[in-house]
Design a protein around this motif. Structure first.
Motif, PDB file in Angstrom:
ATOM      1  N   ILE A 120      39.740  55.520  28.955  1.00 15.13           N
ATOM      2  CA  ILE A 120      39.056  56.081  27.075  1.00 15.13           C
ATOM      3  C   ILE A 120      40.238  57.257  26.689  1.00 15.13           C
ATOM      4  O   ILE A 120      40.669  57.191  25.421  1.00 15.13           O
ATOM      5  N   ASP A 121      41.464  57.773  27.852  1.00  9.75           N
ATOM      6  CA  ASP A 121      41.986  58.670  27.175  1.00  9.75           C
ATOM      7  C   ASP A 121      43.638  57.906  26.496  1.00  9.75           C
ATOM      8  O   ASP A 121      43.708  58.115  25.274  1.00  9.75           O
ATOM      9  N   GLU A 122      43.535  56.815  26.951  1.00 12.19           N
ATOM     10  CA  GLU A 122      44.633  55.875  26.472  1.00 12.19           C
ATOM     11  C   GLU A 122      44.511  55.593  24.703  1.00 12.19           C
ATOM     12  O   GLU A 122      45.248  55.108  23.752  1.00 12.19           O
ATOM     13  N   PHE A 123      42.731  55.046  25.243  1.00 13.47           N
ATOM     14  CA  PHE A 123      42.135  54.166  23.889  1.00 13.47           C
ATOM     15  C   PHE A 123      42.369  55.607  22.676  1.00 13.47           C
ATOM     16  O   PHE A 123      43.093  54.821  21.832  1.00 13.47           O
ATOM     17  N   ILE A 124      41.977  56.762  22.945  1.00 12.84           N
ATOM     18  CA  ILE A 124      41.791  58.254  21.639  1.00 12.84           C
ATOM     19  C   ILE A 124      43.374  57.978  21.739  1.00 12.84           C
ATOM     20  O   ILE A 124      43.554  57.873  20.722  1.00 12.84           O
ATOM     21  N   THR A 125      43.837  58.058  22.480  1.00 11.85           N
ATOM     22  CA  THR A 125      45.821  58.491  22.080  1.00 11.85           C
ATOM     23  C   THR A 125      46.209  56.881  21.360  1.00 11.85           C
ATOM     24  O   THR A 125      46.886  57.816  20.305  1.00 11.85           O
ATOM     25  N   GLN A 126      46.250  56.238  21.525  1.00 12.00           N
ATOM     26  CA  GLN A 126      46.282  54.648  20.464  1.00 12.00           C
ATOM     27  C   GLN A 126      45.402  54.856  19.028  1.00 12.00           C
ATOM     28  O   GLN A 126      46.842  54.787  17.761  1.00 12.00           O
ATOM     29  N   LEU A 127      44.860  55.231  19.663  1.00 12.99           N
ATOM     30  CA  LEU A 127      43.868  55.049  17.808  1.00 12.99           C
ATOM     31  C   LEU A 127      44.614  56.386  16.725  1.00 12.99           C
ATOM     32  O   LEU A 127      44.047  56.278  15.782  1.00 12.99           O
ATOM     33  N   THR A 128      44.860  57.485  17.791  1.00 21.12           N
ATOM     34  CA  THR A 128      45.449  58.807  17.346  1.00 21.12           C
ATOM     35  C   THR A 128      46.944  58.985  16.662  1.00 21.12           C
ATOM     36  O   THR A 128      46.914  59.664  15.965  1.00 21.12           O
ATOM     37  N   THR A 175      41.872  62.387  13.807  1.00 30.16           N
ATOM     38  CA  THR A 175      42.016  63.255  14.828  1.00 30.16           C
ATOM     39  C   THR A 175      40.693  63.640  14.992  1.00 30.16           C
ATOM     40  O   THR A 175      39.548  62.881  14.567  1.00 30.16           O
ATOM     41  N   VAL A 176      39.865  62.985  16.958  1.00 28.68           N
ATOM     42  CA  VAL A 176      38.781  63.077  17.444  1.00 28.68           C
ATOM     43  C   VAL A 176      38.327  64.148  17.682  1.00 28.68           C
ATOM     44  O   VAL A 176      39.077  65.234  18.672  1.00 28.68           O
ATOM     45  N   LEU A 177      37.042  64.892  17.421  1.00 34.34           N
ATOM     46  CA  LEU A 177      37.182  65.690  17.032  1.00 34.34           C
ATOM     47  C   LEU A 177      35.802  65.359  18.302  1.00 34.34           C
ATOM     48  O   LEU A 177      35.243  67.083  18.744  1.00 34.34           O
TER      49      LEU A 177
END
Length: 81
Positions: free
Chosen positions: A2-10, A16-18
């Motif tokens: 999940i952390d990898e996915f959010i990092t790549q998305l942003t 910004t993921v709230l």
């Protein structure tokens, strides 16, 4: 992951993921829904994000009513300050 996915998305995207919510799913649940991602458990991820839309490139695409509501192309007064 999940952390990898959010990092790549942003990364470099003005996103910004709230908040995010996760639901763990077994491979059997996912397969019953018609998907196959392998034999490992899966996660359903709901993201609540904010993003910056840079206005300059969208200005020409906006309807006149939207431009008026946002005061785009309104006369600018230079007070000489």
């Amino acid at each position: 992951k999940i952390d990898e996915f959010i990092t790549q998305l942003t990364r470099n995207r003005f996103i910004t993921v709230l908040r995010f919510d996760t639901v763990s799913l077994s491979s059997e649940q996912v397969q019953a829904a018609g998907y196959y991602y392998g034999t490992k458990p899966c996660v359903q991820l709901a993201l609540y994000c904010e993003t910056v839309f840079l206005r300059q490139w969208t200005k020409d695409l906006m309807p006149k009513a939207v431009k008026a509501a946002l005061h785009i192309d309104a006369p600018q007064f230079n007070l000489g300050l």
